[in-house]
Design a protein around this motif. Structure first.
Motif, PDB file in Angstrom:
ATOM      1  N   TRP A 253     -25.458 -38.299  -4.134  1.00 48.65           N
ATOM      2  CA  TRP A 253     -24.557 -37.278  -4.668  1.00 48.65           C
ATOM      3  C   TRP A 253     -25.144 -35.884  -4.436  1.00 48.65           C
ATOM      4  O   TRP A 253     -24.454 -34.970  -4.014  1.00 48.65           O
ATOM      5  N   GLU A 254     -26.441 -35.768  -4.719  1.00 51.78           N
ATOM      6  CA  GLU A 254     -27.070 -34.464  -4.546  1.00 51.78           C
ATOM      7  C   GLU A 254     -27.095 -34.053  -3.083  1.00 51.78           C
ATOM      8  O   GLU A 254     -26.867 -32.894  -2.745  1.00 51.78           O
ATOM      9  N   THR A 255     -27.384 -35.021  -2.209  1.00 49.14           N
ATOM     10  CA  THR A 255     -27.375 -34.700  -0.782  1.00 49.14           C
ATOM     11  C   THR A 255     -25.991 -34.244  -0.355  1.00 49.14           C
ATOM     12  O   THR A 255     -25.836 -33.267   0.383  1.00 49.14           O
ATOM     13  N   ALA A 256     -24.988 -34.950  -0.841  1.00 48.30           N
ATOM     14  CA  ALA A 256     -23.632 -34.645  -0.406  1.00 48.30           C
ATOM     15  C   ALA A 256     -23.164 -33.289  -0.908  1.00 48.30           C
ATOM     16  O   ALA A 256     -22.322 -32.644  -0.289  1.00 48.30           O
ATOM     17  N   ASN A 257     -23.701 -32.858  -2.046  1.00 45.80           N
ATOM     18  CA  ASN A 257     -23.214 -31.610  -2.636  1.00 45.80           C
ATOM     19  C   ASN A 257     -24.138 -30.429  -2.401  1.00 45.80           C
ATOM     20  O   ASN A 257     -23.864 -29.339  -2.877  1.00 45.80           O
ATOM     21  N   LYS A 258     -25.251 -30.684  -1.673  1.00 46.61           N
ATOM     22  CA  LYS A 258     -26.190 -29.584  -1.469  1.00 46.61           C
ATOM     23  C   LYS A 258     -25.559 -28.549  -0.546  1.00 46.61           C
ATOM     24  O   LYS A 258     -25.112 -28.857   0.544  1.00 46.61           O
ATOM     25  N   LEU A 259     -25.513 -27.314  -1.032  1.00 45.01           N
ATOM     26  CA  LEU A 259     -24.910 -26.265  -0.222  1.00 45.01           C
ATOM     27  C   LEU A 259     -25.913 -25.812   0.824  1.00 45.01           C
ATOM     28  O   LEU A 259     -27.110 -25.778   0.574  1.00 45.01           O
ATOM     29  N   PRO A 260     -25.414 -25.465   1.996  1.00 42.50           N
ATOM     30  CA  PRO A 260     -26.309 -24.903   3.004  1.00 42.50           C
ATOM     31  C   PRO A 260     -26.958 -23.640   2.438  1.00 42.50           C
ATOM     32  O   PRO A 260     -26.315 -22.880   1.722  1.00 42.50           O
ATOM     33  N   ALA A 261     -28.231 -23.426   2.762  1.00 40.49           N
ATOM     34  CA  ALA A 261     -28.998 -22.339   2.146  1.00 40.49           C
ATOM     35  C   ALA A 261     -28.310 -20.983   2.306  1.00 40.49           C
ATOM     36  O   ALA A 261     -28.336 -20.146   1.414  1.00 40.49           O
ATOM     37  N   SER A 262     -27.673 -20.793   3.464  1.00 46.79           N
ATOM     38  CA  SER A 262     -27.054 -19.499   3.706  1.00 46.79           C
ATOM     39  C   SER A 262     -25.628 -19.423   3.167  1.00 46.79           C
ATOM     40  O   SER A 262     -25.024 -18.372   3.165  1.00 46.79           O
ATOM     41  N   GLY A 263     -25.126 -20.564   2.708  1.00 46.46           N
ATOM     42  CA  GLY A 263     -23.731 -20.632   2.294  1.00 46.46           C
ATOM     43  C   GLY A 263     -23.475 -19.815   1.042  1.00 46.46           C
ATOM     44  O   GLY A 263     -24.372 -19.311   0.387  1.00 46.46           O
ATOM     45  N   GLU A 264     -22.197 -19.707   0.702  1.00 47.68           N
ATOM     46  CA  GLU A 264     -21.841 -18.938  -0.478  1.00 47.68           C
ATOM     47  C   GLU A 264     -21.992 -19.816  -1.716  1.00 47.68           C
ATOM     48  O   GLU A 264     -21.164 -20.676  -1.985  1.00 47.68           O
ATOM     49  N   GLY A 265     -23.090 -19.631  -2.427  1.00 45.06           N
ATOM     50  CA  GLY A 265     -23.329 -20.419  -3.625  1.00 45.06           C
ATOM     51  C   GLY A 265     -22.542 -19.854  -4.783  1.00 45.06           C
ATOM     52  O   GLY A 265     -22.267 -18.664  -4.839  1.00 45.06           O
TER      53      GLY A 265
END
Lengths: 250, 432
Positions: B417-429
């Protein structure tokens, strides 16, 4: 010319405890007026009395010469007085965009309409976007207001209050809890949105007060002990004793 | 269609086609469904589903959209039903000519009238006061329905005949498939209207008052009037649902406006998810399925519905729709595929555990209720002796081993679940 806001012998007690003990004050149109005073002086209570959150125990509140004492808040808003809150008071589950739009709908005369579709009302949405731009939240407008940072929520708070274009705007401690740079931004924002309007603010940060206000009233234990220009307030003996004294020693 | 994920409408209005796509899909679905489930039981279930979809959505105008918890929403449903069934009889008696398929309009109008009357005082406050008034009014109506026999027909209710009106292109609504299409048309129109209502100033302010009633007053809106408008709309649509109930079943009884029905609609809206527009639709569909399918196989189906409700309240207050919507981040990142295997790995033991628990409940129910000499019971086609030891051992083993394995599988699901929801570092968090 009638004052924008006039308080005549305003009195408020909770049970036997008198909080506001006969306040007389006139705030002229176009003036930026700050109310200062020590904790517990009744500044927020005064705000609540003017904006209709609390009922008035005695005396009267006049908006442009019209008695608005004990009217419900929405009636007072419709007469052109809008306010923000000390404790952030927004619509947390709605987006930033919707928060501001809610602050605009009555002013744009939509009332309780169930025959307009808000997304199709171009002018309403353009004005909303414009207000959001002014408060600097354009990049955040789609996210729920509840997840904004504290400073952003404070900006939104001001945005909602100012969106409807009320000609009297009351801000209750707009910079409370902000860092220095955030405070500077907030001052700029307040200056921008209150051009040509009457501003009444409660503020603890003396820098903000002396920076923004045209006139300052000092409220101590439910009474106004002085109401004058920033310069005269700063030099007033009575004020220094009652309030500024403690800070001057720092 | 959800309120949480899609709240803002940016200044550039969205292309018409994109807005209409879900509605076209909905329409096609309504048209295709009876060809897939063409049996009488299937039609029966879908008709009920359609009625409950309207009813649950009208309820959610109060709870989800307006923050009003009502324990008496069946009042407007029931009154709409009674009014409609009377009108069906008037048409049959020839008092006036009116097409039968429009009879639910009368149901809606009586729902609206009563919502105006009751809402004029009950919407003064939200929260507990509103809930208590709705409960009181609900009980009042339910008990008067047994007193005013002329209108409510006493215990046997009022029955009518929907085939007696003027025909519509040669259709007299005698067949189930006809009434299905009639209900489907009503469902489509009312769902669209209720959705559109949520996008009007009154609908938006209902959300605002739900979120923060006090602040709404400081932007010019009386919280009471905002609630009142929603309440009236809600009563209107509940009345339409009641009218369709009358058309479909040709009988309306006291049960349709009592506390049980009020409870059912709360259950449907909550299980589906009150925070989303489509939540109550899903809730109504799931509830009707449970009611009509489960009740064929077990006497204690209501227990399962109750357990589902309690679990929803405790673990997923966002409802079934909330569970689906939890996957939007992973969906946008195109990582939902990575969750399938972990779901299967935890799903199989979890199913085994639930089967064990259900078998346990069924076996107890059998031991308690079946006659002394009737020791054989049957579960999903397996016959066994409910008084023998071995089946009980199997049941317990199923529940316990299933439970333990489920728990062991939990960490891998969490990782996935965490892998699937991890936002790309540069993405808009969201949380910056």
């Amino acid at each position: 010319m009638t004052a924008a806001i006039e308080l005549k012998g305003l009195y408020k007690s909770f049970g036997p405890t008198a909080i506001i003990r006969g306040v007389d004050l006139a705030i002229e149109k176009g003036e930026r007026h700050a109310i200062i005073g020590p904790n517990g002086a009744g500044k927020s209570t005064l705000f609540h009395l003017i904006s209709g959150r609390y009922s008035v125990s005695g005396g009267g509140v006049f908006l442009h010469g019209e008695n608005i004492s004990n009217l419900p808040p929405y009636e007072i808003y419709r007469k052109g007085l809008s306010r923000s809150f000390q404790v952030t008071n927004i619509f947390p589950n709605m987006s930033v965009f919707e928060n501001v739009r809610c602050g605009l709908m009555w002013a744009k005369d939509y009332k309780y309409s169930f025959w307009h579709l808000v997304d199709r009302e171009r002018e309403l949405n353009e004005k909303t976007a414009q207000v959001i731009e002014e408060i600097g939240l354009t990049s955040r407008m789609k996210i729920p207001a509840g997840v904004l940072t504290y400073a952003e929520q404070r900006a939104l708070e001001i945005g909602i209050a100012a969106a409807g274009g009320a000609d009297v705007i009351m801000l209750d401690e707009p910079t409370a809890g902000m860092s220095h740079s955030e405070t500077d931004q907030a001052i700029e924002l307040i200056r921008k949105i209150t051009v040509g309007k009457t501003l009444v603010m409660v503020e603890h940060d003396m820098g903000v007060v002396f920076d923004l206000a045209d006139r300052i009233s000092v409220l101590v234990y439910g009474e106004i002990i002085a109401s004058d220009t920033p310069e005269n307030i700063r030099n007033s003996k009575a004020v220094q004793e009652a309030y500024l004294g403690a800070e001057a020693e720092d | 269609m959800s309120e949480i994920t899609k709240t803002a409408a940016p200044t550039a209005s969205r292309p018409i086609l994109k807005t209409l796509t879900p509605w076209i899909g909905f329409l096609v679905l309504l048209l295709v469904l009876p060809n897939i489930f063409s049996s009488n039981a299937g039609l029966y279930t879908m008709n009920l589903m359609g009625i409950f979809v309207i009813f649950a959505l009208s309820y959610n105008m109060l709870l989800g959209q307006g923050g009003m918890l009502s324990f008496g929403h069946a009042v407007y449903f029931g009154l709409g039903g009674f009014m409609s069934v009377h009108f069906m009889n008037y048409i049959e008696e020839g008092l006036f000519t009116f097409p039968m398929y429009l009879v639910p309009v009368f149901g809606g109008l009586i729902g609206l009238v009563f919502a105006i009357i009751i809402g004029s005082f009950s919407t003064r406050r939200a929260g507990t006061v509103f809930a208590m008034i709705s409960l009181g009014v609900g009980e009042l109506m339910a008990s008067s329905s047994l007193i005013f026999v002329a209108f409510f027909g006493g215990e046997e209710g009022v029955s009518g005949d929907r085939t007696t009106g003027p025909e519509l292109m040669g259709i007299d609504f005698g067949k189930d498939i006809h009434i299905y299409y009639l209900i489907a048309a009503w469902v489509f129109v009312t769902v669209a209207l209720m959705y559109l209502f949520s996008r009007t100033p009154a609908g938006r302010m209902a959300n605002a008052v739900r979120d923060n009633a006090e602040r709404a007053e400081f932007v010019g809106y009386s919280q009471r009037k905002v609630r009142f408008v929603s309440f009236c709309m809600s009563g209107f649509f509940a009345g339409i649902a009641g009218g369709l109930f009358a058309l479909n079943f040709e009988i309306v009884t006291e049960e349709n406006l009592n506390a049980l029905t009020s409870g059912v609609v709360l259950l449907m809206a909550y299980i589906g998810g009150v925070g989303f527009f489509i939540g109550p639709i899903i809730g109504a569909v799931v509830f009707t399925l449970l009611q009509s399918i489960l009740s064929n196989y077990t006497d204690i189906w209501q227990l399962y519905v109750g357990v589902l409700f309690v679990l929803t309240v405790m673990y997923v207050p966002q409802g079934l729709t909330g569970i689906i919507m939890m996957h939007t981040t992973a969906w946008r990142l195109k990582r939902v595929g990575g969750l399938i295997v972990p779901y299967i790995r935890i799903g199989i033991p979890a199913l085994a555990m639930m089967a064990g628990i259900a078998a346990f409940l069924e076996a107890i129910h059998h031991v308690r209720t079946a006659s002394e000499d009737d020791v054989m019971m049957s579960l999903i086609g397996i016959e066994f002796d409910s008084h023998a030891l071995v089946p009980w051992i199997i049941i317990f083993a199923l529940a316990i081993i299933g439970g333990v394995v489920t728990k062991l599988q939990y960490p891998q699901l969490k990782d996935a679940w965490e892998t699937a929801n991890k936002l790309p570092a540069s993405g808009e968090g969201v949380g910056s």
